[in-house]
Write an enzyme that holds these catalytic residues in place. Structure first.
Site, PDB file in Angstrom:
ATOM      1  N   CYS A 381      24.958 -35.702  15.130  1.00 47.38           N
ATOM      2  CA  CYS A 381      23.804 -36.573  14.900  1.00 47.38           C
ATOM      3  C   CYS A 381      23.719 -37.042  13.441  1.00 47.38           C
ATOM      4  CB  CYS A 381      22.523 -35.889  15.372  1.00 47.38           C
ATOM      5  SG  CYS A 381      21.252 -37.103  15.757  1.00 47.38           S
ATOM      6  N   HIS A 506      23.842 -34.542  20.697  1.00 48.07           N
ATOM      7  CA  HIS A 506      23.844 -33.107  20.361  1.00 48.07           C
ATOM      8  C   HIS A 506      24.562 -32.306  21.452  1.00 48.07           C
ATOM      9  CE1 HIS A 506      20.831 -33.139  17.061  1.00 48.07           C
ATOM     10  NE2 HIS A 506      20.475 -34.271  17.643  1.00 48.07           N
ATOM     11  N   GLU A 508      25.413 -29.311  21.472  1.00 46.89           N
ATOM     12  CA  GLU A 508      24.962 -27.908  21.527  1.00 46.89           C
ATOM     13  C   GLU A 508      23.910 -27.668  22.600  1.00 46.89           C
ATOM     14  OE1 GLU A 508      24.213 -30.084  19.217  1.00 46.89           O
ATOM     15  OE2 GLU A 508      22.308 -29.710  18.198  1.00 46.89           O
TER      16      GLU A 508
HETATM   17  N1  GLN Z   1      17.731 -38.522  11.061  1.00 43.85           N
HETATM   18  C1  GLN Z   1      18.682 -39.088  11.948  1.00 43.85           C
HETATM   19  C2  GLN Z   1      18.056 -40.062  12.916  1.00 43.85           C
HETATM   20  O1  GLN Z   1      16.872 -40.065  13.098  1.00 43.85           O
HETATM   21  C3  GLN Z   1      19.425 -38.009  12.690  1.00 43.85           C
HETATM   22  C4  GLN Z   1      18.547 -37.216  13.611  1.00 43.85           C
HETATM   23  C5  GLN Z   1      19.175 -35.913  14.027  1.00 43.85           C
HETATM   24  O2  GLN Z   1      20.119 -35.452  13.411  1.00 43.85           O
HETATM   25  N2  GLN Z   1      18.650 -35.289  15.050  1.00 43.85           N
HETATM   26  O3  GLN Z   1      18.746 -40.853  13.524  1.00 43.85           O
END
Ligand code: GLN
Length: 536
Positions: A381, A506, A508
Site C-alpha cells: 500500500c 494488503h 496480509e
Molecule cells: N496513505 C496511503 C493512501 O491513502 C496508503 C494507505 C495505506 O497504506 N493503507 O493511499
C-alpha cells in the site's frame, strides 16, 4: 442442529489477556468438530468503526472483504476459522446508538421514551441474533471487549443476559477470561481478583460456566479447585492458558484440558473429528529450524499489534517454508539522516501501509537500499506508493512525490484517487475492501499467484498517476497487476531484481495459517535464498 448456540466471552481483572485468541481458538476447535462457526466482536467505544482510530492506541485496523474497517480481533477470527466475516460482525457502541437514534428520528418508537433498557439492549440482542442467523452458523461466539465492571460494557452485558434468558440455558455458554497473578517468593497463584470479577458478573445476572485463567505458568490443581469452588463452576470448567511460544498452540492447549468435551456436553452435541491438520501446522511452526531476518520499516514499530496481520502472515509463510521469521522493527525516521546501517544483515525488507509524511523519507531510503543492493523487497500500500516515488526520483531522476506527502510537488507520481476529491468525511470513505485484479502472464506476480485474476483487500485514497506509467515501465518498473476495470495499478515489480514486488492492496489480510498469502510466501522464500547465499 435445531437452534443456534452462543458462547459469550467476557474478560475480568484487566484487558489484554488474549481474549481474542481464546475466542478464536474455541471457534477453531468447534469448527474442527464439523460445526459451522461465526464470531462477533463487541467494542464498547463510541467510534462507529476502527477506521478513524490511531493504530498506536488500538492496534491495527483490519479490513474485511466488504470494506469494513474493524477491530484486529476480527483478523484473528478470520485466520483461525478460515472464514470471511462482514462489518456486522464487529458491533460498537457507536453503531448501536447510531441505529437506535436513526430509528427514533424515523418515528419507529413513536410515543415511547427511548431508553438504554430496553431499546439499546434490544438493538444489541437483535443484532447478535441477526448475524448468527445470516451466517448460517451452528455456533456463534460473542466476545465482549473491555473488562467486566466498565461502565461502557454494561448495556452489552445486560443484552447477553437477556439473550441467555430468551434462547435458553442449553444454548448459551458464558466463558470468563481472567488473570491469575503470582505473588511472593513461593510464587503462589492468587485467585482473589478472579473471585471478585466473577462476583461482579453474577451481580448482573451472568453465571459463568467456564473460567479461563491466564498466567505465565499452568494453573496448579489447587488453584483450579479453589476457582471452581469460589466461582461456582465445575473443576473441568476451569481452564489454564499459560504463556505459549505461538498463539496457534492455544487451541491444542484447550483441547488437552477437555474444553471441547465440556462444550459438547453442555450444548448436548456430539464430538466428531480430530485436530490432525492443525497439529501438523503447529509442529511446523515449532520445528522450524532456520531463522531469516526481515526488517519492517514503519512508523508504529513500538507496538507490534499495529502490524499484527503482517506478523501473522510471516508466521504462516515461515511455517510452510520451515523457517522462523525474525522481525527487526526499524523506525522509519531513524533512516532519514542517510545512515542505513540498521538495514545491514537483513535478508529482506518490507515497507508496510501507512499515512502521512512523517517517516516517508526514511521509508524511501530503505526502498532504495533494497533495490540497489538486490535485497528482497515487499511493499504494501503506502510501501507500494513509495516504491514508485523512489523509482521516479532515483531512476527517472524526477523531482517527484506523492501529493499526500508534498501537495505541491512538480511531479505528482502518486496522486489522490479521482473519486476521493470531493470527500470531506474521513470515516469509511477510502477505497475499501476486496476488488479484483488482473495479473499479467509471465511476471513474478503470476508465478507467485499462479493465476491471472485474483481478489485482494484495499484501504487507500491515493494511487499511481497514469501519466507516469509508460515512463516507469520503459525504465524497468513493470506493473504486473492492474484493477479489473483497467484503471488502477495494483502490483509493481522490477524483473531485473531478484525479488522486488509491491502491491497497492494488503495481502496480509487474507493470509491464513494453512494458506499463506502468495506475496509473503514468495518474499520469505526469496529472503531465505538470500540468507543462504550470505552464509555460503
Ligand atoms: N496513505 C496511503 C493512501 O491513502 C496508503 C494507505 C495505506 O497504506 N493503507 O493511499
Amino acid at each position: 442442529m435445531p437452534e443456534g448456540k452462543y458462547i459469550i466471552v467476557t474478560g475480568g481483572v484487566l484487558s489484554g489477556l488474549g481474549k481474542g485468541i481464546t475466542t478464536s481458538s474455541i471457534g477453531l476447535l468447534l469448527k474442527l468438530q464439523g460445526y459451522k462457526v461465526t464470531a462477533i466482536k463487541i467494542d464498547p467505544y463510541l467510534n462507529c468503526d476502527a477506521g478513524t482510530m490511531n493504530p498506536f492506541q488500538h492496534g491495527e485496523v483490519f479490513v474485511l472483504e466488504d470494506g469494513g474497517e474493524v477491530d484486529l480481533d476480527l483478523g484473528n477470527y478470520e485466520r483461525f476459522l478460515d472464514v470471511n466475516l462482514s462489518s456486522d460482525n464487529n458491533i460498537t457502541t457507536g453503531k448501536v446508538y447510531k441505529s437506535v437514534i436513526e430509528k427514533e428520528r424515523r418515528g419507529d418508537y413513536l410515543g415511547k421514551t427511548v431508553q438504554i433498557v430496553p431499546h439499546i439492549t434490544d438493538e444489541i440482542r437483535e443484532w447478535i441474533k441477526r448475524v448468527a442467523k445470516n451466517s448460517g452458523a451452528d455456533i456463534c461466539l460473542v466476545e465482549i471487549g473491555g473488562t467486566v465492571g466498565d461502565i461502557e460494557s454494561m448495556p452489552f452485558l445486560e443484552a447477553v443476559r437477556q439473550l441467555h434468558r430468551e434462547v435458553g440455558h442449553e444454548n448459551v455458554v458464558f466463558l470468563h477470561t481472567t488473570l491469575i497473578p503470582v505473588i511472593g517468593v513461593v510464587g503462589e497463584q492468587k485467585t482473589k481478583p478472579t473471585q471478585h470479577s466473577v462476583k461482579e458478573l453474577r451481580a448482573i445476572g451472568i453465571d459463568p460456566d467456564i473460567i479461563i485463567g491466564r498466567a505465565k505458568e499452568p494453573l496448579d490443581k489447587n488453584t483450579k479447585e479453589k476457582i471452581a469452588l469460589f466461582c461456582n463452576v465445575p473443576v473441568e470448567g476451569v481452564i489454564s492458558v499459560p504463556d505459549v511460544e505461538s498463539i496457534y498452540e492455544v487451541p491444542l492447549l484447550l483441547e488437552r484440558q477437555g474444553l471441547t468435551d465440556f462444550l459438547m456436553k453442555r450444548f448436548r452435541i456430539e464430538k466428531r473429528n480430530g485436530l490432525k491438520e492443525w497439529e501438523d501446522f503447529v509442529n511446523k511452526v515449532k520445528n522450524a529450524k532456520e531463522r531469516v531476518k526481515i526488517g519492517i520499516v514503519g512508523k508504529y514499530t513500538d507496538l507490534s499489534d499495529s502490524y499484527i496481520s503482517i506478523v501473522e502472515a510471516f508466521h504462516h509463510a515461515g511455517a510452510h517454508l520451515g523457517t522462523k521469521v525474525e522481525i527487526k522493527w526499524v523506525e522509519a525516521e531513524d533512516l532519514e539522516n542517510g545512515d542505513l546501517s540498521l538495514l545491514e544483515e537483513l535478508h529482506g525488507i518490507l515497507v508496510p501501509g501507512g499515512f502521512g509524511m512523517r517517516g516517508a523519507d526514511g521509508k524511501i531510503n530503505s526502498i532504495r537500499y533494497a533495490r540497489e543492493n538486490n535485497i528482497p523487497f515487499l511493499g504494501i500500500c503506502f510501501g507500494f506508493q513509495l516504491a514508485v516515488v523512489e523509482y521516479g526520483k532515483n531512476v527517472l531522476k524526477l523531482d517527484c512525490s506523492s501529493t499526500e506527502i508534498e501537495p505541491e510537488t512538480e511531479h505528482p507520481i502518486i496522486t489522490i484517487l479521482p473519486e476521493q476529491k470531493g470527500i470531506e468525511n474521513m470515516g469509511g470513505t477510502m477505497r475499501l475492501g476486496a476488488y479484483r485484479i488482473k495479473i499479467k502472464e509471465g511476471t513474478l506476480a503470476h508465478r507467485l499467484y499462479g493465476e491471472t485474476e485474483i481478489s485482494e483487500r484495499h484501504r487507500h485514497r491515493y494511487e499511481v498517476n497514469p501519466e507516469y506509467i509508460s515512463e516507469l515501465e520503459k525504465n524497468g518498473l513493470i506493473f504486473s497487476g492492474i484493477s479489473s476495470d483497467k484503471i488502477r495499478m495494483e502490483i509493481a515489480e522490477i524483473p531485473s531484481h531478484r525479488f522486488f514486488i509491491a502491491s497497492q492492496f494488503h495481502p496480509e489480510f487474507k493470509s491464513r495459517p494453512l494458506h499463506p498469502a502468495p506475496l509473503f510466501y514468495g518474499f520469505v522464500k526469496a529472503s531465505l535464498e538470500k540468507m543462504k547465499e550470505a552464509t555460503d
